[in-house]
Design a protein around this motif. Structure first.
Motif, short mmCIF file in Angstrom:
data_model
loop_
_atom_site.label_atom_id
_atom_site.label_comp_id
_atom_site.label_asym_id
_atom_site.label_seq_id
_atom_site.Cartn_x
_atom_site.Cartn_y
_atom_site.Cartn_z
N MET A 35 0.86 -1.18 0.00
CA MET A 35 0.00 0.00 0.00
C MET A 35 0.89 1.23 0.00
SD MET A 35 -2.36 0.92 3.23
CE MET A 35 -2.09 2.43 4.11
N SER A 36 0.63 2.12 -0.86
CA SER A 36 1.48 3.31 -0.91
C SER A 36 1.05 4.27 0.17
CB SER A 36 1.41 3.96 -2.29
OG SER A 36 0.19 4.65 -2.42
N THR B 74 0.76 7.98 1.64
CA THR B 74 0.73 9.37 1.21
C THR B 74 1.49 10.23 2.18
OG1 THR B 74 -1.22 9.85 2.49
CG2 THR B 74 -1.56 9.07 0.23
N LEU B 75 1.75 11.44 1.75
CA LEU B 75 2.42 12.39 2.63
C LEU B 75 1.58 12.60 3.89
CD1 LEU B 75 3.77 15.12 0.17
CD2 LEU B 75 5.04 13.41 1.44
N ASN B 76 0.28 12.62 3.73
CA ASN B 76 -0.59 12.81 4.89
C ASN B 76 -0.38 11.73 5.93
OD1 ASN B 76 -1.83 15.13 4.30
ND2 ASN B 76 -3.63 14.25 3.32
N VAL C 280 2.26 9.90 6.35
CA VAL C 280 3.57 10.08 7.00
C VAL C 280 3.46 11.19 8.04
CG1 VAL C 280 5.95 10.77 6.63
CG2 VAL C 280 4.83 9.30 4.95
N LEU C 281 2.85 12.27 7.66
CA LEU C 281 2.70 13.41 8.56
C LEU C 281 1.98 13.00 9.83
CD1 LEU C 281 3.56 16.27 8.35
CD2 LEU C 281 1.35 16.88 7.43
N LEU D 226 4.06 10.80 12.07
CA LEU D 226 5.13 11.57 12.72
C LEU D 226 4.58 12.43 13.85
CD1 LEU D 226 7.47 12.76 9.82
CD2 LEU D 226 8.04 11.24 11.69
N GLN D 227 3.38 13.01 13.60
CA GLN D 227 2.80 13.84 14.64
C GLN D 227 2.42 13.02 15.87
OE1 GLN D 227 -0.03 15.71 12.05
NE2 GLN D 227 1.03 17.67 12.12
N GLU E 74 3.90 10.27 16.74
CA GLU E 74 5.19 9.94 17.36
C GLU E 74 5.63 11.09 18.26
OE1 GLU E 74 7.20 7.25 16.86
OE2 GLU E 74 9.12 7.94 17.62
N GLN E 75 5.48 12.33 17.75
CA GLN E 75 5.94 13.48 18.51
C GLN E 75 5.16 13.63 19.81
OE1 GLN E 75 5.95 18.05 17.48
NE2 GLN E 75 7.86 17.08 16.91
N LEU F 102 6.43 11.13 22.23
CA LEU F 102 7.74 11.50 22.76
C LEU F 102 7.62 12.62 23.80
CD1 LEU F 102 9.96 11.47 19.53
CD2 LEU F 102 10.18 9.96 21.47
N MET F 103 6.72 13.58 23.51
CA MET F 103 6.58 14.69 24.45
C MET F 103 6.01 14.21 25.76
SD MET F 103 5.88 18.11 22.36
CE MET F 103 6.85 18.86 23.61
N LYS G 197 6.41 11.26 27.05
CA LYS G 197 7.47 10.52 27.73
C LYS G 197 8.45 11.50 28.40
CE LYS G 197 10.29 6.82 28.12
NZ LYS G 197 10.42 5.47 28.16
N LEU G 198 8.74 12.57 27.70
CA LEU G 198 9.67 13.57 28.22
C LEU G 198 9.12 14.20 29.49
CD1 LEU G 198 12.39 14.79 27.48
CD2 LEU G 198 11.21 16.65 26.36
#
Lengths: 283, 308
Positions: free
Chosen positions: A1-2, A4-6, A8-9, A12-13, A15-16, A19-20, A22-23
């Motif tokens: 399945m390809s 999209t940029l969306n 990925v975005l 990533l968001q 993930e962020q 991470l925040m 956890k911090l």
């Protein structure tokens, strides 16, 4: 399945924000955990305030004490220590020195005594997985250091007690360090924690915990001259030690011969060796 | 599914191709930014995790030792002949136990531990000052973690370190050349017992038969090494062994000294206040007893030093 940029975005968001969170959690933990608390038993040493306060630059984090500096002396020499360092200094101005005995002369040499001192020290520490700390010794144990170390080595050397081959042992202040060949033995003993150990007539409850050991990373040395002393060398082997001692002492006490009040004089006879022992004190 | 997405993409593109492209570029930049931020966050997290793991057990010590006066003790003749093969320096290093006395605080040391404990358990005390009273609170002095160990440094009288050895000849030959050069007494050398040569690092340890030869050689920083028909200068330095013994972490507890707080609003001078505190706590009626020392901080803070 390809993807999209969306996509990925989005990921990533996500993930962020993970991470925040956890911090934040770690920051809270750091504030809560009392960093000064040691999670294993540490021997107590009683201290007392006796009125001493330190100002600014005087404050160093460490005290140096109980120093011993040793220097081998050659045979056929004598170490002379004067009350007044100026006397030693004057004598050192001339390397060759003549000592008069009755109707003949001894030709000797005079040298300064240079001793090694440590000027800078770097020590790091880390938990040592092969070693444990044994603590909880009651007061008034009627055992000598050697006896205590032997009994502990015997007990903790036995597999049936959860122990194993003991490689090193050291008496510390109020506690004992034992080093094992097998680090699993050390780990296991720490996990068990409490032991009833026969020490003489009694069974004593002792605690075993991990040991932190120190390692010297660096120790810078320099040679410092012992200002009150001179080393008399190349003394001809014509007199016995006692005679030589007396003659030299008389000689070096005479201000007319460049001497002065002698604090101590020791002869190292030819063919023998001596070890000069000094200590150092804060000025 | 692929086909669906592609169709959607196509549809988006058809609707607003320019917008789509811009958004695409923006999104890519955003993705790069977020990836970078996430990496930074990850690094911060790792740092905090390491900090949490490293507890107070780990002490790093880096200290200069100021010069001290040397004092002669004696000349010994130990049975262990090994003690003549090196000169040595050993000493104990121990953490200084310090307490930062803040303004408005005082330290009071009692002769008896029991009195100190009693004063602490009583908590609040009303102390008479010149024109009125002040309420002080007694606390135990918080324990401090310290470390102590013994340093041993041995400087060999029989061995020296040699570095900067040129790599021109095979190993065995270089070893022989080293031995030949270091046994020449006209250069300050002496009979060589052994040479331990490491070709890779260009260094060697030369052991002499007699003690004291090293002192002559070490008067200079280098030494002549003869190889083929050339003379090289190799660097010489003392052979030093360092070790640490009896490393111990301890907790310094104060049993006879008590911390008093609550003196912030006192407008007298420190000496007077110390006297008044001493008078108050000497009285058994006040729960006190024989007082050794009182130190109070009103105008400035002090670094109080605790001793064993």
């Amino acid at each position: 399945m390809s993807v999209t940029l969306n996509d990925v975005l989005c990921s990533l968001q996500e993930e962020q924000s993970r991470l925040m969170m956890k911090l934040q959690q770690l920051k809270r933990e750091l504030v809560d955990s009392p960093r000064d608390k040691i999670p294993f038993p540490v021997p107590e040493i009683p201290v007392v305030f006796q009125g001493l306060t330190l100002q600014g630059r005087q404050v160093s984090k460490f005290l140096v004490s109980n120093s011993e500096i040793c220097c081998p002396l050659p045979g056929g020499s004598a170490l002379v220590t004067f009350d007044d360092p100026k006397v030693a200094d004057q004598l050192l101005q001339q390397k060759e020195h003549k000592v008069d005995i009755e109707d003949c002369r001894l030709r000797v040499q005079i040298q300064p005594l240079e001793l090694p001192v440590v000027t800078n020290i770097q020590v790091s520490s880390q938990p040592d997985s092969h070693r444990v700390l044994v603590s909880g010794f009651p007061e008034g144990l009627q055992l000598s250091e050697e006896e205590l170390l032997d009994k502990l080595e015997i007990f903790f050397g036995k597999a049936k007690n959860g122990g194993g081959d003991v490689e090193t042992r050291e008496m510390l202040q109020g506690t004992v360090m034992l080093g094992f060949a097998d680090k699993e033995v050390a780990e296991h003993l720490c996990q068990t924690g409490q032991f009833q150990v026969p020490l003489g007539r009694q069974q004593v409850p002792l605690r075993v915990s991990p040991y932190v050991s120190g390692e010297i990373q660096k120790a810078e040395i320099k040679f410092q001259q012992a200002l009150h002393s001179v080393l008399v060398t190349n003394i001809p082997d014509v007199l016995d030690a006692q005679e030589l001692h007396d003659i030299l002492e008389i000689h070096f006490q005479k201000p007319t011969r460049g001497g002065g009040e002698v604090e101590a004089l020791t002869v190292v006879p030819s063919g023998q060796q001596g070890l000069a022992v000094f200590t150092s004190m804060s000025s | 599914m692929d086909a669906d997405l592609d169709i959607k993409k196509q549809a988006c593109k058809e609707h607003s191709p320019e917008k789509e492209v811009m958004k695409g570029e923006q999104k890519e930049r955003l993705i790069h930014d977020i990836m970078r931020e996430n990496l930074e966050l990850d690094q911060e997290i790792k740092k905090l995790e390491a900090e949490l793991q490293s507890d107070a057990r780990e002490f790093q010590i880096k200290e200069n030792i100021p010069e001290r006066k040397l004092k002669f003790i004696s000349v010994e003749n130990p049975e262990d002949a090994g003690r003549f093969s090196h000169s040595s320096c050993s000493f104990q290093v121990s953490s200084q136990i310090l307490y930062e006395l803040q303004k408005g605080q005082a330290l009071i040391t009692f002769e008896k531990e029991g009195v100190a404990q009693n004063v602490i358990s009583m908590g609040k005390h009303v102390v008479q000052m010149e024109k009125g009273c002040v309420e002080v609170t007694a606390h135990p002095v918080p324990p401090t973690i310290g470390v102590r160990f013994r340093v041993h440094v041995d400087i060999s009288q029989m061995k020296i370190n040699v570095t900067g050895i040129p790599d021109e000849l095979p190993e065995e030959q270089t070893r022989d050349k080293l031995e030949l050069s270091f046994c020449k007494s006209r250069n300050g050398g002496g009979e060589v017992e052994s040479v331990d040569y490491d070709k890779r690092s260009g260094s060697a340890v030369v052991t002499f038969v007699e003690a004291g030869v090293v002192n002559k050689i070490l008067k200079k920083r280098d030494f002549p090494l003869y190889m083929n028909s050339k003379c090289y200068r190799v660097t010489v330095s003392p052979f030093i062994e360092r070790r640490l013994e009896k490393y111990q972490v301890f907790s310094a507890v104060s049993k006879r000294t008590v911390l008093l707080t609550g003196l912030e609003m006192v407008w007298l001078d420190e000496e007077t206040v110390e006297d008044l505190i001493s008078i108050h706590f000497q009285r058994r009626n006040n729960g006190g007893g024989e007082v050794d020392v009182v130190k109070c901080s009103l105008d400035q803070s002090y670094t109080a030093c605790f001793e064993e």
